[in-house]
Write a protein that holds these residues in place. Structure first.
Motif, short mmCIF file in Angstrom:
data_model
loop_
_atom_site.label_atom_id
_atom_site.label_comp_id
_atom_site.label_asym_id
_atom_site.label_seq_id
_atom_site.Cartn_x
_atom_site.Cartn_y
_atom_site.Cartn_z
N ARG A 245 -6.11 -8.66 32.23
CA ARG A 245 -6.68 -8.69 31.06
C ARG A 245 -5.82 -7.79 30.14
N VAL A 246 -5.49 -6.64 30.59
CA VAL A 246 -4.62 -5.82 29.45
C VAL A 246 -3.26 -6.35 29.39
N ILE A 247 -2.62 -6.81 30.56
CA ILE A 247 -1.25 -7.17 30.58
C ILE A 247 -1.01 -8.27 29.71
N THR A 248 -1.83 -9.38 30.01
CA THR A 248 -1.80 -10.77 29.42
C THR A 248 -2.13 -10.47 27.76
N THR A 249 -3.03 -9.61 27.39
CA THR A 249 -3.22 -9.57 26.01
C THR A 249 -2.46 -8.72 25.15
N ARG A 250 -1.75 -7.78 25.71
CA ARG A 250 -0.85 -6.71 25.07
C ARG A 250 0.65 -6.75 25.01
N ALA A 251 1.00 -8.04 26.21
CA ALA A 251 2.39 -8.13 26.57
C ALA A 251 3.33 -8.26 25.19
N GLU A 252 2.74 -8.90 24.43
CA GLU A 252 3.51 -9.45 23.13
C GLU A 252 3.15 -8.69 22.06
N VAL A 253 2.24 -7.44 22.19
CA VAL A 253 1.67 -6.73 20.87
C VAL A 253 2.15 -5.26 20.95
N ASP A 254 1.88 -4.43 22.17
CA ASP A 254 2.20 -3.24 22.34
C ASP A 254 2.69 -2.71 23.73
N MET A 255 3.24 -3.61 24.45
CA MET A 255 3.44 -3.12 25.92
C MET A 255 4.28 -1.97 26.17
N LYS A 256 5.49 -2.04 25.23
CA LYS A 256 6.45 -0.76 25.40
C LYS A 256 5.69 0.55 25.13
N ALA A 257 4.89 0.40 23.99
CA ALA A 257 4.25 1.66 23.89
C ALA A 257 3.11 2.22 25.13
N ILE A 258 2.55 1.14 25.54
CA ILE A 258 1.62 1.28 26.54
C ILE A 258 2.35 2.00 27.80
N LYS A 259 3.42 1.19 28.13
CA LYS A 259 4.36 1.75 29.23
C LYS A 259 4.95 3.22 29.23
#
Length: 295
Positions: A245-259
């Motif tokens: 859920r998190v990866i598919t919904t945030r991949a194009e939003v803020d994934m770099k910040a999450i990483k």
């Protein structure tokens, strides 16, 4: 655009074709849109592993349809520890939430608010219906006198253990993110404690946990989602549902910040953690979505 590795690409193409067929059917009079995803999942059951199936299917959907599907699933299977509706309502802009509600109308022929109200109860119903129906102001303007007075209200309710008071719910579900940030900063400065710390008086209280999730999602979504991923990976047995859920919904939003937050918090790169806890096509697909670069 992501560069996907060679991971059953024929099956991924098949999903896209089936989704296209379903979209065509959705335009036909009398077609029951609410059955399409379930039918698709069943038809692909023998071709795909369940985790990979869910990840590819979610990623294949339009972002608003993706969130509408997740919201429907969360509402129908709701329990007091479920935070998916909070994520959708609080980690998106007002306009983005409006588009999700529109997609929900089209797909399920009823409103998101209606389904949330039907499947929740009591104080959780008051809180969640207000959240998913909210249309917050998105501008930067802040009323500092209002921030001061509402910080006082929040402190009074929290110190008095009146966590479910309508004023507390009103403030958290209607004020702009900029206004709430000013209120929380004043709370911290005036009372010497971060509001989320004061809301930890009973760590086992699901309503308090929901309030903390609202605040974290609005103030610092990358920290919120990092924690969801960390808990999903660190469980005895990976929580693939939360991870997907998190990866598919945030991949194009803020994934770099999450990483970046995951690396800071755990001293381990997120892609390394995924490699350790997942396998096969599912692992490869998640790595592609988070932007993993092979050595």
């Amino acid at each position: 655009m992501f560069s996907l590795p060679e991971i059953n690409l024929n099956l991924i193409v098949m999903i896209y074709k089936k989704l296209a067929e379903l979209n065509d059917k959705n335009m036909e009079p009398g077609y029951a849109a609410e059955t399409d995803i379930e039918d698709l999942l069943k038809s692909l059951e023998k071709e795909l592993t369940s985790d990979f199936e869910r990840a590819v299917l979610l990623w294949s959907l339009d972002p608003n349809d993706r969130l509408a599907l997740l919201a429907n699933d969360a509402a129908r299977k709701w329990n007091s520890s479920n935070r998916v509706l909070i994520e959708i309502a609080c980690a998106r802009s007002s306009h983005e939430l409006f588009l999700v509600r529109q997609a929900y109308h089209v797909r399920y022929k009823k409103s998101l608010e209606e389904d949330v109200a039907a499947h929740t109860e009591g104080d959780f119903r008051k809180l969640l219906v207000a959240l998913v129906s909210s249309h917050r102001y998105e501008g930067p303007e802040v009323d500092m006198s209002l921030a001061k007075s509402e910080a006082q209200i929040l402190n009074e309710k929290i110190k008095g253990n009146i966590y479910k008071h309508e004023e507390l719910i009103r403030i958290l579900t209607t004020r702009s993110k900029a206004q709430l940030n000013a209120t929380f900063n004043h709370y911290n400065n005036e009372f010497g404690t971060a509001i989320n710390k004061d809301l930890k008086s009973d760590p086992k209280d699901d309503f308090l946990s929901a309030l903390r999730a609202i605040i974290r999602c609005m103030n610092c979504p990358e920290k919120y989602f990092e924690k969801v991923i960390r808990l999903a990976i660190n469980k005895m047995g990976t929580d693939e549902g939360a991870l997907t859920r998190v990866i598919t919904t945030r991949a194009e939003v803020d994934m770099k910040a999450i990483k970046d937050e995951y690396q800071r918090r755990n001293s381990v790169p997120l892609d390394s953690a995924i490699v350790k806890d997942t396998t096969g096509d599912y692992e490869d697909f998640l790595l592609a979505l988070i932007g993993h670069e092979s050595a």
